[in-house]
Structure formats: structure tokens, C-alpha cells
Design a protein around this motif. Structure first.
Motif, PDB file in Angstrom:
ATOM      1  N   THR A   1      15.971 -11.021   3.762  1.00  0.00           N
ATOM      2  CA  THR A   1      15.602  -9.662   3.361  1.00  0.00           C
ATOM      3  C   THR A   1      14.096  -9.465   3.323  1.00  0.00           C
ATOM      4  OG1 THR A   1      15.587 -10.243   1.003  1.00  0.00           O
ATOM      5  CG2 THR A   1      17.665  -9.411   1.928  1.00  0.00           C
ATOM      6  N   LEU A   2      13.722  -8.227   3.539  1.00  0.00           N
ATOM      7  CA  LEU A   2      12.373  -7.756   3.230  1.00  0.00           C
ATOM      8  C   LEU A   2      12.527  -6.982   1.928  1.00  0.00           C
ATOM      9  CD1 LEU A   2       9.394  -7.090   3.837  1.00  0.00           C
ATOM     10  CD2 LEU A   2      10.213  -5.154   5.204  1.00  0.00           C
ATOM     11  N   CYS A   3      11.895  -7.468   0.874  1.00  0.00           N
ATOM     12  CA  CYS A   3      12.143  -6.870  -0.442  1.00  0.00           C
ATOM     13  C   CYS A   3      10.842  -6.695  -1.221  1.00  0.00           C
ATOM     14  CB  CYS A   3      13.123  -7.732  -1.241  1.00  0.00           C
ATOM     15  SG  CYS A   3      12.598  -9.447  -1.472  1.00  0.00           S
ATOM     16  N   ALA A   4      10.913  -5.841  -2.231  1.00  0.00           N
ATOM     17  CA  ALA A   4       9.752  -5.603  -3.092  1.00  0.00           C
ATOM     18  C   ALA A   4      10.239  -5.215  -4.477  1.00  0.00           C
ATOM     19  CB  ALA A   4       8.874  -4.503  -2.505  1.00  0.00           C
ATOM     20  N   ILE A   5       9.463  -5.608  -5.509  1.00  0.00           N
ATOM     21  CA  ILE A   5       9.795  -5.273  -6.894  1.00  0.00           C
ATOM     22  C   ILE A   5       8.533  -4.885  -7.641  1.00  0.00           C
ATOM     23  CG2 ILE A   5      11.754  -6.884  -6.938  1.00  0.00           C
ATOM     24  CD1 ILE A   5      10.006  -8.715  -8.706  1.00  0.00           C
TER      25      ILE A   5
ATOM     26  N   TYR B   1      12.876  -1.348  -7.222  1.00  0.00           N
ATOM     27  CA  TYR B   1      13.310  -2.426  -6.326  1.00  0.00           C
ATOM     28  C   TYR B   1      13.751  -1.824  -4.994  1.00  0.00           C
ATOM     29  CZ  TYR B   1      16.304  -6.180  -4.492  1.00  0.00           C
ATOM     30  OH  TYR B   1      16.893  -7.146  -3.724  1.00  0.00           O
ATOM     31  N   ILE B   2      13.447  -2.560  -3.919  1.00  0.00           N
ATOM     32  CA  ILE B   2      13.950  -2.185  -2.600  1.00  0.00           C
ATOM     33  C   ILE B   2      14.168  -3.446  -1.774  1.00  0.00           C
ATOM     34  CG2 ILE B   2      11.607  -1.812  -1.710  1.00  0.00           C
ATOM     35  CD1 ILE B   2      12.823   0.336   0.156  1.00  0.00           C
ATOM     36  N   SER B   3      15.265  -3.478  -1.040  1.00  0.00           N
ATOM     37  CA  SER B   3      15.565  -4.634  -0.195  1.00  0.00           C
ATOM     38  C   SER B   3      16.376  -4.180   1.011  1.00  0.00           C
ATOM     39  CB  SER B   3      16.356  -5.688  -0.989  1.00  0.00           C
ATOM     40  OG  SER B   3      16.675  -6.793  -0.166  1.00  0.00           O
ATOM     41  N   VAL B   4      15.923  -4.599   2.205  1.00  0.00           N
ATOM     42  CA  VAL B   4      16.658  -4.280   3.432  1.00  0.00           C
ATOM     43  C   VAL B   4      16.902  -5.581   4.199  1.00  0.00           C
ATOM     44  CG1 VAL B   4      15.697  -1.956   3.591  1.00  0.00           C
ATOM     45  CG2 VAL B   4      14.551  -3.849   4.743  1.00  0.00           C
ATOM     46  N   PRO B   5      18.002  -5.651   4.926  1.00  0.00           N
ATOM     47  CA  PRO B   5      18.336  -6.897   5.627  1.00  0.00           C
ATOM     48  C   PRO B   5      17.463  -7.142   6.857  1.00  0.00           C
ATOM     49  CG  PRO B   5      20.006  -5.225   6.046  1.00  0.00           C
ATOM     50  CD  PRO B   5      19.074  -4.650   5.031  1.00  0.00           C
ATOM     51  N   ILE B   6      17.203  -8.405   7.112  1.00  0.00           N
ATOM     52  CA  ILE B   6      16.539  -8.851   8.343  1.00  0.00           C
ATOM     53  C   ILE B   6      17.591  -9.560   9.181  1.00  0.00           C
ATOM     54  CG2 ILE B   6      14.803 -10.392   9.333  1.00  0.00           C
ATOM     55  CD1 ILE B   6      13.231 -10.053   6.698  1.00  0.00           C
ATOM     56  N   ARG B   7      17.775  -9.094  10.396  1.00  0.00           N
ATOM     57  CA  ARG B   7      18.791  -9.677  11.275  1.00  0.00           C
ATOM     58  C   ARG B   7      18.148 -10.207  12.552  1.00  0.00           C
ATOM     59  NH1 ARG B   7      21.376  -5.103   9.193  1.00  0.00           N
ATOM     60  NH2 ARG B   7      23.249  -5.563   7.964  1.00  0.00           N
ATOM     61  N   ARG B   8      18.791 -11.230  13.108  1.00  0.00           N
ATOM     62  CA  ARG B   8      18.355 -11.769  14.387  1.00  0.00           C
ATOM     63  C   ARG B   8      18.964 -10.944  15.516  1.00  0.00           C
ATOM     64  NH1 ARG B   8      16.504 -17.042  13.713  1.00  0.00           N
ATOM     65  NH2 ARG B   8      15.810 -16.765  15.864  1.00  0.00           N
TER      66      ARG B   8
ATOM     67  N   VAL C   1       0.834  -1.206   0.000  1.00  0.00           N
ATOM     68  CA  VAL C   1       0.000   0.000   0.000  1.00  0.00           C
ATOM     69  C   VAL C   1       0.868   1.256   0.000  1.00  0.00           C
ATOM     70  CG1 VAL C   1      -1.649   1.342   1.357  1.00  0.00           C
ATOM     71  CG2 VAL C   1      -1.971  -1.128   1.101  1.00  0.00           C
ATOM     72  N   ALA C   2       1.930   1.244   0.812  1.00  0.00           N
ATOM     73  CA  ALA C   2       2.763   2.436   0.965  1.00  0.00           C
ATOM     74  C   ALA C   2       3.629   2.713  -0.254  1.00  0.00           C
ATOM     75  CB  ALA C   2       3.653   2.301   2.203  1.00  0.00           C
ATOM     76  N   THR C   3       4.028   1.659  -0.970  1.00  0.00           N
ATOM     77  CA  THR C   3       4.955   1.840  -2.092  1.00  0.00           C
ATOM     78  C   THR C   3       4.298   1.713  -3.457  1.00  0.00           C
ATOM     79  OG1 THR C   3       5.524  -0.521  -2.163  1.00  0.00           O
ATOM     80  CG2 THR C   3       6.839   0.898  -0.691  1.00  0.00           C
ATOM     81  N   GLY C   4       3.172   1.001  -3.505  1.00  0.00           N
ATOM     82  CA  GLY C   4       2.546   0.718  -4.789  1.00  0.00           C
ATOM     83  C   GLY C   4       3.208  -0.436  -5.528  1.00  0.00           C
ATOM     84  N   MET C   5       4.120  -1.134  -4.843  1.00  0.00           N
ATOM     85  CA  MET C   5       4.832  -2.250  -5.476  1.00  0.00           C
ATOM     86  C   MET C   5       3.911  -3.458  -5.624  1.00  0.00           C
ATOM     87  SD  MET C   5       7.959  -0.927  -5.698  1.00  0.00           S
ATOM     88  CE  MET C   5       9.355  -2.051  -5.542  1.00  0.00           C
ATOM     89  N   GLY C   6       4.101  -4.204  -6.705  1.00  0.00           N
ATOM     90  CA  GLY C   6       3.229  -5.337  -6.972  1.00  0.00           C
ATOM     91  C   GLY C   6       3.632  -6.624  -6.282  1.00  0.00           C
ATOM     92  N   PHE C   7       4.902  -6.754  -5.927  1.00  0.00           N
ATOM     93  CA  PHE C   7       5.384  -7.977  -5.286  1.00  0.00           C
ATOM     94  C   PHE C   7       6.213  -7.591  -4.071  1.00  0.00           C
ATOM     95  CE2 PHE C   7       8.638 -11.201  -4.544  1.00  0.00           C
ATOM     96  CZ  PHE C   7       7.911 -12.382  -4.547  1.00  0.00           C
ATOM     97  N   ALA C   8       5.865  -8.161  -2.912  1.00  0.00           N
ATOM     98  CA  ALA C   8       6.616  -7.934  -1.671  1.00  0.00           C
ATOM     99  C   ALA C   8       6.833  -9.284  -0.998  1.00  0.00           C
ATOM    100  CB  ALA C   8       5.868  -6.991  -0.738  1.00  0.00           C
ATOM    101  N   ALA C   9       8.020  -9.476  -0.438  1.00  0.00           N
ATOM    102  CA  ALA C   9       8.338 -10.794   0.108  1.00  0.00           C
ATOM    103  C   ALA C   9       9.336 -10.713   1.252  1.00  0.00           C
ATOM    104  CB  ALA C   9       8.902 -11.690  -0.988  1.00  0.00           C
ATOM    105  N   ILE C  10       9.315 -11.775   2.045  1.00  0.00           N
ATOM    106  CA  ILE C  10      10.372 -12.037   3.015  1.00  0.00           C
ATOM    107  C   ILE C  10      11.119 -13.255   2.504  1.00  0.00           C
ATOM    108  CG2 ILE C  10      10.895 -12.808   5.356  1.00  0.00           C
ATOM    109  CD1 ILE C  10       8.436 -11.217   6.262  1.00  0.00           C
ATOM    110  N   ALA C  11      12.413 -13.095   2.302  1.00  0.00           N
ATOM    111  CA  ALA C  11      13.224 -14.173   1.740  1.00  0.00           C
ATOM    112  C   ALA C  11      14.312 -14.590   2.719  1.00  0.00           C
ATOM    113  CB  ALA C  11      13.863 -13.732   0.420  1.00  0.00           C
TER     114      ALA C  11
END
Length: 253
Positions: free
Chosen positions: A122-126, A107-114, A29-39
Motif C-alpha cells: 500500500t501507499l498510505c499516510a496517517i 488516514y488514507i491507503s490505496v493498494p499497489i499492484r504489480r 505536501v498535497a495532504t498535510g499528512m505527517g507520515f507517508a509510507a510504502i508498505a
């Protein structure tokens, strides 16, 4: 029988998080991106844990991409975020193989850390269309969401560990109760033998000193019998009366 996925535990941990679907929807919703994922991203694997796909990108939980064909690989390798508003205008990625291969422009991707700092993924979207992503509010949202996912994974692991420890303690307690019950049961025979022997001695001709000794011995045997009875009663109570053993017969029975 279907083979279990190598990263099934990670996929399941993300699936157990009730917050993840909401976070991914908020990203869209915030970005308008069509695909968002946790990888889940390692040196050799890129695995989808959860995705929302409105552009028919075609990835479901457990699906994989060649890790070196993804920009998430660079996020992990160089420990940095990647944000692209429009590949066509980005000097670093306009000729990169990844956007051309997967057909995206933003494209946007940020790292997910423990909690221990280890890299999970990553939390990413394209999206095939350009979008304004290089914005403080968008980046802050992605960083916060990635942090929440990492904390969710840590909480899930702590809960799983607690449940494992509780199961182990219950199993150990059950073994201990069985041991106590068996020990008490096995002590029954010598106590019964001593009781019978003392009874025979009392029926014979014994002097006063002998009667005193027999009385002392009988008192000790009776105390042993009561102790065994207490052990058996405790074992029965803690096991829900699942242990059925004949009661010890002593001089007090």
C-alpha cells in the motif's frame, strides 16, 4: 553477521526507485499528512519499505507492525481503498482498534499492484490531526502514485532479470571458450604423432604409390592442424588472451 530481512529484496527494489522519495514528499505536501509510507503487505506481514516521518511515528525501512493491527490489512483483505478524513466523525472507524492504537485521526491507503495484478502493498499516510482526504484530486493522485510504484517495481524486476541472464550468458560463453581451448589442446598430441609418423615413413623406402598416400595424409593432417590453430586463436581473442596454449606443430609449422 546481521540476518537479511525476509523482505529485503522488496525493500531494496523500492530503495532503488529514484521516484519514490519525490512521490512521498508530494503526498505530504498535497495532504498535510505527517507520515507517508510504502508498505509491503501480505496475509501475515506489514513491512515498511520507505517512509517520510514528520510526526515521530518511528518506522524505518524494514520495521514491521502487526499486520492485523493495521488498516492496510483490510485494504488487502477486501481489495479496497480506505479514506478517513476524521476518525471521530467516521461511523465505520470511530470505534475501530487501529486508530486508537496508533493515535491517528486521518488516514488514507490505496493498494499497489504489480503488472500481473498481484497485490504488493500500500501507499498510505496517517496524521494525528484531521485532514480533507475524501477528494477526487487527492484520490486520483494516490492512485496514480501507487500505479507508478507498481510500474517501477516491474521495471526493476525486468532489469534484474536481464542482468542475471547477461551474467549467465557470459559465464556460459566462458565455459564454452575453455572447452574449445582444452579440446584443441588435446587434439594437438595425436596431430603431432601423425606428423612425426609421416615424417618417418617419408624417410624410408616407399614406392610412388606410397608417396602419394603419404602426401594425401600429410595434407589432411595439415588441415587438422590449421583448424586447431583457428580454434585456439578464436578462444584467445574472445578470452582477451587469457588462454595460453602451445601452438600445434604440423608439417606446415
Amino acid at each position: 553477521m546481521m540476518k537479511k530481512h525476509d523482505f529485503q529484496n522488496d525493500i531494496d527494489a523500492i530503495a532503488r526507485s529514484k521516484a519514490v522519495p519525490t512521490l512521498l514528499e508530494a503526498v505530504q505536501v498535497a495532504t498535510g499528512m505527517g507520515f507517508a509510507a510504502i508498505a509491503r503487505v501480505t496475509t501475515s506481514r506489514w513491512v515498511t519499505c520507505r517512509a517520510i516521518d514528520n510526526i515521530s511515528f518511528g518506522l524505518a525501512p524494514g520495521d514491521e507492525l502487526d499486520v492485523e493491527s493495521t488498516l492496510c490489512h483490510e485494504v488487502r483483505q477486501y481489495d479496497r481503498e480506505i479514506v478517513i478524513d476524521d476518525v471521530h466523525d467516521d461511523p465505520n472507524y470511530v470505534n475501530h482498534h487501529c486508530p486508537a492504537r496508533y493515535g491517528f485521526r486521518s488516514y488514507i491507503s490505496v493498494p499497489i499492484r504489480r503488472a500481473d495484478g498481484s497485490f504488493f502493498g500500500t501507499l498510505c499516510a496517517i496524521d494525528p490531526e484531521p485532514h480533507k482526504l475524501n477528494d477526487d484530486s487527492i484520490l486520483s493522485m494516490f492512485r496514480l502514485f501507487a500505479k507508478l510504484v507498481g510500474e517501477s517495481l516491474d521495471a526493476d524486476e525486468a532489469l534484474s532479470q536481464s542482468q542475471t541472464e547477461l551474467t549467465h550468458e557470459r559465464e556460459l560463453a566462458g565455459v564454452q571458450e575453455q572447452f574449445i581451448a582444452i579440446l584443441a589442446h588435446d587434439l594437438r598430441n595425436p596431430v603431432n604423432a601423425l606428423t612425426s609418423g609421416l615424417r618417418l615413413i617419408e624417410q624410408g623406402n616407399i614406392d610412388d604409390r606410397g608417396k602419394v598416400l603419404v602426401g594425401l595424409m600429410r595434407a589432411s593432417v595439415n588441415r587438422m592442424g590449421l583448424l586447431i590453430e583457428n580454434l585456439l586463436d578464436q578462444a584467445r581473442n574472445r578470452s582477451g588472451a587469457g588462454i595460453v596454449i602451445e601452438r600445434v606443430r604440423t608439417g606446415l609449422s
